[in-house]
Design a protein around this motif. Structure first.
Motif, PDB file in Angstrom:
ATOM      1  N   THR A 124       1.023  -1.349   0.019  1.00 16.19           N
ATOM      2  CA  THR A 124       0.040  -0.180  -0.118  1.00 16.19           C
ATOM      3  C   THR A 124       0.534   1.472  -0.453  1.00 16.19           C
ATOM      4  O   THR A 124       1.727   1.391   0.586  1.00 16.19           O
ATOM      5  CB  THR A 124      -1.097  -0.174   1.295  1.00 16.19           C
ATOM      6  OG1 THR A 124      -1.950  -1.215   1.421  1.00 16.19           O
ATOM      7  CG2 THR A 124      -1.809   1.631   1.532  1.00 16.19           C
ATOM      8  N   GLN A 135       2.824   9.857  -7.337  1.00 17.57           N
ATOM      9  CA  GLN A 135       1.593   9.542  -7.938  1.00 17.57           C
ATOM     10  C   GLN A 135       1.854   9.196  -9.437  1.00 17.57           C
ATOM     11  O   GLN A 135       1.912   7.961  -9.401  1.00 17.57           O
ATOM     12  CB  GLN A 135       1.310  10.603  -8.792  1.00 17.57           C
ATOM     13  CG  GLN A 135       0.534  11.418  -7.009  1.00 17.57           C
ATOM     14  CD  GLN A 135      -0.925  12.201  -7.281  1.00 17.57           C
ATOM     15  OE1 GLN A 135      -1.699  11.906  -8.341  1.00 17.57           O
ATOM     16  NE2 GLN A 135      -1.665  12.776  -6.219  1.00 17.57           N
ATOM     17  N   LEU A 138       4.460   5.871  -8.753  1.00 10.35           N
ATOM     18  CA  LEU A 138       3.502   4.788  -8.320  1.00 10.35           C
ATOM     19  C   LEU A 138       2.445   4.202  -9.259  1.00 10.35           C
ATOM     20  O   LEU A 138       2.650   2.796  -9.448  1.00 10.35           O
ATOM     21  CB  LEU A 138       2.425   5.227  -7.051  1.00 10.35           C
ATOM     22  CG  LEU A 138       3.277   5.346  -5.770  1.00 10.35           C
ATOM     23  CD1 LEU A 138       1.862   6.185  -4.941  1.00 10.35           C
ATOM     24  CD2 LEU A 138       3.669   4.287  -4.978  1.00 10.35           C
ATOM     25  N   GLU A 139       2.282   5.397 -10.056  1.00 15.01           N
ATOM     26  CA  GLU A 139       1.307   4.518 -11.412  1.00 15.01           C
ATOM     27  C   GLU A 139       2.251   3.780 -11.969  1.00 15.01           C
ATOM     28  O   GLU A 139       1.782   2.831 -12.700  1.00 15.01           O
ATOM     29  CB  GLU A 139       0.993   5.229 -12.186  1.00 15.01           C
ATOM     30  CG  GLU A 139      -0.074   6.205 -10.504  1.00 15.01           C
ATOM     31  CD  GLU A 139      -1.048   7.597 -11.562  1.00 15.01           C
ATOM     32  OE1 GLU A 139      -0.406   7.569 -12.678  1.00 15.01           O
ATOM     33  OE2 GLU A 139      -2.265   7.857 -10.943  1.00 15.01           O
ATOM     34  N   PHE A 143       1.425  -0.104  -9.025  1.00 17.17           N
ATOM     35  CA  PHE A 143       0.283   0.719  -9.012  1.00 17.17           C
ATOM     36  C   PHE A 143      -1.475   0.924  -8.620  1.00 17.17           C
ATOM     37  O   PHE A 143      -1.533   1.996  -9.775  1.00 17.17           O
ATOM     38  CB  PHE A 143       0.536   1.464  -7.010  1.00 17.17           C
ATOM     39  CG  PHE A 143       1.595   1.236  -6.378  1.00 17.17           C
ATOM     40  CD1 PHE A 143       1.457   0.731  -4.902  1.00 17.17           C
ATOM     41  CD2 PHE A 143       2.959   0.643  -6.667  1.00 17.17           C
ATOM     42  CE1 PHE A 143       2.857   0.366  -4.320  1.00 17.17           C
ATOM     43  CE2 PHE A 143       4.346   0.849  -5.538  1.00 17.17           C
ATOM     44  CZ  PHE A 143       3.539   0.546  -4.311  1.00 17.17           C
ATOM     45  N   LYS A 144      -2.022   0.087  -8.062  1.00 14.82           N
ATOM     46  CA  LYS A 144      -3.565   0.763  -9.228  1.00 14.82           C
ATOM     47  C   LYS A 144      -4.621   1.820  -7.765  1.00 14.82           C
ATOM     48  O   LYS A 144      -4.286   1.459  -6.672  1.00 14.82           O
ATOM     49  CB  LYS A 144      -3.960  -0.468  -8.275  1.00 14.82           C
ATOM     50  CG  LYS A 144      -3.617  -1.347  -9.922  1.00 14.82           C
ATOM     51  CD  LYS A 144      -3.590  -1.290 -11.232  1.00 14.82           C
ATOM     52  CE  LYS A 144      -3.052  -2.016 -11.700  1.00 14.82           C
ATOM     53  NZ  LYS A 144      -2.462  -1.303 -13.705  1.00 14.82           N
ATOM     54  N   PHE A 145      -4.970   2.259  -8.104  1.00 13.07           N
ATOM     55  CA  PHE A 145      -6.397   3.628  -7.419  1.00 13.07           C
ATOM     56  C   PHE A 145      -6.926   2.816  -6.024  1.00 13.07           C
ATOM     57  O   PHE A 145      -7.698   1.728  -7.271  1.00 13.07           O
ATOM     58  CB  PHE A 145      -6.931   4.880  -8.141  1.00 13.07           C
ATOM     59  CG  PHE A 145      -7.564   5.347  -7.653  1.00 13.07           C
ATOM     60  CD1 PHE A 145      -7.178   6.336  -7.303  1.00 13.07           C
ATOM     61  CD2 PHE A 145      -9.073   4.694  -7.254  1.00 13.07           C
ATOM     62  CE1 PHE A 145      -8.551   7.605  -5.978  1.00 13.07           C
ATOM     63  CE2 PHE A 145      -9.659   5.291  -6.920  1.00 13.07           C
ATOM     64  CZ  PHE A 145      -9.616   7.165  -6.234  1.00 13.07           C
ATOM     65  N   TYR A 161      -3.233   3.645  -2.917  1.00 16.55           N
ATOM     66  CA  TYR A 161      -2.998   2.831  -3.680  1.00 16.55           C
ATOM     67  C   TYR A 161      -2.177   1.356  -3.478  1.00 16.55           C
ATOM     68  O   TYR A 161      -1.511   1.981  -1.904  1.00 16.55           O
ATOM     69  CB  TYR A 161      -1.307   3.254  -4.470  1.00 16.55           C
ATOM     70  CG  TYR A 161      -1.475   4.395  -5.758  1.00 16.55           C
ATOM     71  CD1 TYR A 161      -1.702   4.743  -7.384  1.00 16.55           C
ATOM     72  CD2 TYR A 161      -1.070   5.932  -4.906  1.00 16.55           C
ATOM     73  CE1 TYR A 161      -2.324   5.580  -7.148  1.00 16.55           C
ATOM     74  CE2 TYR A 161      -1.612   7.134  -5.496  1.00 16.55           C
ATOM     75  CZ  TYR A 161      -1.549   6.676  -6.724  1.00 16.55           C
ATOM     76  OH  TYR A 161      -1.832   8.289  -7.207  1.00 16.55           O
TER      77      TYR A 161
END
Length: 165
Positions: A124, A135, A138-139, A143-145, A161
């Protein structure tokens, strides 16, 4: 050493990290998306000692490690792996002069590999809305919203995320 990447070594913090740790932790730009709290040198010395002492606790759930460059062993930041309400949460922060060099992405890739080897199932991460750089990292690393929420400590809107390993 905890793990290494092409350009970086992630290791336990040591008392000799104090000057660089204090420089990073006392920079309002670095702290604006985290706790927002800037301490004096004495406060950071106590904080660093507390983080170092946690390495010896069997049931420690709050791991903060130093990130250093391989080429010159310079401390450039910290990376965190924190057990929080059943989640394995990651975080990172860097001295401002090392921003924009890809170290965040490289550190996170290394941490993801480290977590897979250690059989973690899900990571997380949280990024305040204004922290576009985190952001993007992570993207980029898939990593997913999960949801948008208000950060308890900063009272700012943030994105949660998750990454399933």
């Amino acid at each position: 050493m905890i793990f290494e990447t092409e350009r970086l070594i992630v290791r336990k913090l040591v008392t000799e990290d104090l000057a660089a740790f204090h420089k990073m932790q006392s920079n309002p730009k670095v702290m604006q998306y985290t706790t927002g709290i800037v301490k004096d040198l004495a406060g950071h010395k106590i904080e660093l000692q507390e983080l170092i002492s946690k390495y010896d606790f069997v049931d420690n759930d709050f791991w903060i490690y130093a990130i250093e460059r391989k080429k010159d062993a310079v401390f450039i930041g910290t990376v965190a792996l924190v057990k929080d309400n059943g989640n394995d949460e990651i975080g990172y922060r860097f001295l401002e002069e090392f921003w924009g060099n890809g170290f965040g992405t490289e550190t996170c890739k290394g941490l993801i590999s480290y977590c897979k080897v250690n059989n973690l199932k899900k990571l997380t991460a949280f990024a305040v809305d204004e922290n576009i750089a985190s952001q993007k990292i992570l993207e980029k690393l898939n990593f997913k919203f999960v949801k948008r929420q208000i950060a308890e400590d900063l009272q700012l809107s943030e994105i949660k995320y998750e990454l399933h390993l």
